[in-house]
Structures are given as C-alpha cells and as structure tokens.
Design an enzyme around this catalytic site. Sequence first.
Site, PDB file in Angstrom:
ATOM      1  N   THR A  90      52.716  34.573 -11.397  1.00 12.33           N
ATOM      2  CA  THR A  90      54.114  33.820 -11.076  1.00 12.33           C
ATOM      3  C   THR A  90      54.386  33.567  -9.724  1.00 12.33           C
ATOM      4  OG1 THR A  90      54.876  34.796 -13.152  1.00 12.33           O
ATOM      5  CG2 THR A  90      56.581  33.937 -11.220  1.00 12.33           C
ATOM      6  N   HIS A 156      44.941  30.588 -17.699  1.00 16.78           N
ATOM      7  CA  HIS A 156      44.542  31.918 -18.035  1.00 16.78           C
ATOM      8  C   HIS A 156      43.221  31.993 -18.636  1.00 16.78           C
ATOM      9  CE1 HIS A 156      48.151  33.806 -16.705  1.00 16.78           C
ATOM     10  NE2 HIS A 156      48.867  33.398 -17.686  1.00 16.78           N
ATOM     11  N   ARG A 178      44.431  42.065 -10.405  1.00 19.48           N
ATOM     12  CA  ARG A 178      45.094  43.096 -10.293  1.00 19.48           C
ATOM     13  C   ARG A 178      44.290  44.121 -10.798  1.00 19.48           C
ATOM     14  NH1 ARG A 178      51.549  43.282 -12.499  1.00 19.48           N
ATOM     15  NH2 ARG A 178      52.206  45.064 -10.948  1.00 19.48           N
ATOM     16  N   SER A 186      52.015  46.306 -17.126  1.00 15.47           N
ATOM     17  CA  SER A 186      52.708  45.274 -16.806  1.00 15.47           C
ATOM     18  C   SER A 186      52.533  44.337 -18.281  1.00 15.47           C
ATOM     19  CB  SER A 186      52.208  44.434 -15.785  1.00 15.47           C
ATOM     20  OG  SER A 186      52.931  43.353 -15.513  1.00 15.47           O
ATOM     21  N   TYR A 245      45.830  41.042  -6.114  1.00 13.57           N
ATOM     22  CA  TYR A 245      47.142  41.238  -5.954  1.00 13.57           C
ATOM     23  C   TYR A 245      47.649  42.336  -5.127  1.00 13.57           C
ATOM     24  CZ  TYR A 245      51.895  42.018  -7.495  1.00 13.57           C
ATOM     25  OH  TYR A 245      53.453  42.219  -7.500  1.00 13.57           O
ATOM     26  N   GLY A 314      56.645  44.195 -10.248  1.00 14.22           N
ATOM     27  CA  GLY A 314      55.773  43.632  -9.218  1.00 14.22           C
ATOM     28  C   GLY A 314      55.261  44.803  -8.115  1.00 14.22           C
TER      29      GLY A 314
END
Length: 346
Positions: A90, A156, A178, A186, A245, A314
């Site tokens: 996002t 994805h 990440r 998450s 990330y 986040g």
Amino acid sequence: MAPNAPYEICFVPKSREEEEEDEKIYRRYKEITATTLPIAKGLLGEPMYQYQGFWYCSRLVGVGPLAVQDHFKARASDILIASIPKSGTTWLNSLAFAVINHKYHPPSAQQQHPLHKFNSHDLVPMLEMRLYNNNLNGYRIPNLDILPSPRLFGTHMPCTSLSQSIALLGSRIIYICRNTKDNLVSWWHFLNKIRSDLSLEPMKLEDFFELFCEGMSTFGPFWDHVLGYWKESLERPQNVLFLKYDEMVAEPAFHLKRIAKFMGCPFSSMEEEEGLVGEIIKLCSFENLSNLAVNKKGSSDHTGFPNSAYFRQGKVGDSENYLSLEMMEQLDRITKQKLHGSGLTL
C-alpha cells in the site's frame, strides 16, 4: 456514493459475441483450477489452488492469475509494483503513484490529490486481483489498451508466472519485500480482519504459523516468491528494482529517490531544494493515509473489504509482540536455509 476507481474505464461495453468469448475463456480457467490443479482448504472459507508452484486464494483472485498470464499485453513503458502481500504494498503503491504524477497532482495540494479520494489499490490496480479477477468483474477481460502510458499496475504474482511480454518488452518492475517474521504476523492480522468481515472464526496464530512455514499462505511459499524477484533483480537490474520495507522505513528519502530514478522521472535539484521529496513522503506516510476518510470508512472494491484493513501499524519488529521465541527461531532457521547462497538476507 464513492467515485468509480479510475481503472474501471477498462471495462468498456462489448458486443454479445465478445462477451460470450470472454465467458468461454473464464469458464475454461475455472475448470482447470477445479479439476486439474492441487486444491487445499482456503484461509477465507473457499479453497486455495496451487498454480505453477504457488498458492492462490480463490476468493481473492478467482482465476485471475491464469487470465493475466494469457491476456495481459505489456508495454515497454509499463511499471509494475510487485510484492508478496503485507510487505508494504500500500505504501509503495502510494509513493510510486505520487512520484509519477507529481507534475499533474502536486503533493503539496493534498486535499485535491487522488490519494485523498482513492485507496492506492484503486490507483495502482492489481492485475490478478482487480483487473482480471472474475469474482469482481464477472466474465470480462479488461481493455487495458485505452490507458495512457506509462501505465502503473500492481501484482502479487511470482515473477515466474508473469506474462512473458513483461520481460520481452523490458517493462520495469519494483519489488518490495519484508522480513519474514513481520510479514507473517501482518498477514495473520489482515487475514483475521477479513475473516471477521466474512463472519468466519478468527484463525489461531499457531495454525497460520504452521501453514506459512509449509509455504501454504496466499501467493506463497514466501521464500520462493522473494527469491524469484531477487534473482531477477541481479540478472536484470535495469528492469527490476528490489526493495526492503525495513530499509525504506529507516531511510525513506534515499529510497524514494532510487524509486523515482528507476521509474524514469528523477527529481531535479530544484525539486529537491523545494522540498518535493519530503512532501511526497508526508503525503504517503502511514499517519496521513490511515487517517483519511477514504481509508477509515471506504471500501475499495466489490468484495466489500474495508480500506482500513490495509492499515494496522506498519512498524518494523512488531512481530516480537506476537511470536514465541521458538517460532522466531524456527522462522530464522527456515529463512537461512531457503536463502542460503543467494546473497539475500531478511
């Protein structure tokens, strides 16, 4: 009533013959997924199917991955935002959209910016989840030719399953990953938000952990997904930019400049002096986007999933508050084993 997402213009009226042909194509894909592919119990009440080594949630994507592979025709100017879910998608969508459109939509004019009206997944539509998803659009193949260049899409899907035209034409891909532990936690939170909206019982962390480690999370195995794009970034660095990330959170300005340069629209020295980099970072920050009305109360697609589901914390390292020491050690062992010899660390 919420405005229509910009990508919905791709679903133009077709002749009856064209509609019948589209339906025939999608029904063939449904037959393939139902009768010839491995099937497992899904995470959202419907089965998952395994296609070309990766698992897909039929509720989320329908037969979209098969349709993308056969029908998406890339342009050399296309930019694809790729990730495995819950890796910062996002945020990266928002940054990429703000960068490529900063001359037409200055980030300083925040109230008028499209990110104030739409969730970033409406501005950077996922190929398999939005554009070619029969669950959302019926049996309709979108007409993406009507979109002006450069087109900005998300996915994805693993790189090995993307349309061959992407590599052949040299479309650019920005991939974000990440660290394994934060991604798992998450995903689990997101999964249970959606399960709640679907009136399903929450999934225990221990159960999801086991599936994740076995590679049976949506779009997983996690490690195979990440490694695929990592190897592509080493072989074709001019076409694939690999981001982490955790590093972007630590140095957002540095990585935003990398993204802008890779996309072909680097910031000028004057733009940097005038604070454009900082304005884009502020516009796309978790604090700003998560508090917008469109993301607090809106719903970004026909599934009814709330935009708020895309925003939790986040933070880097939050998984330590949920995973046991044994779980973290097990994930570290698997990650070390899977990435051995690749040069990649997570």
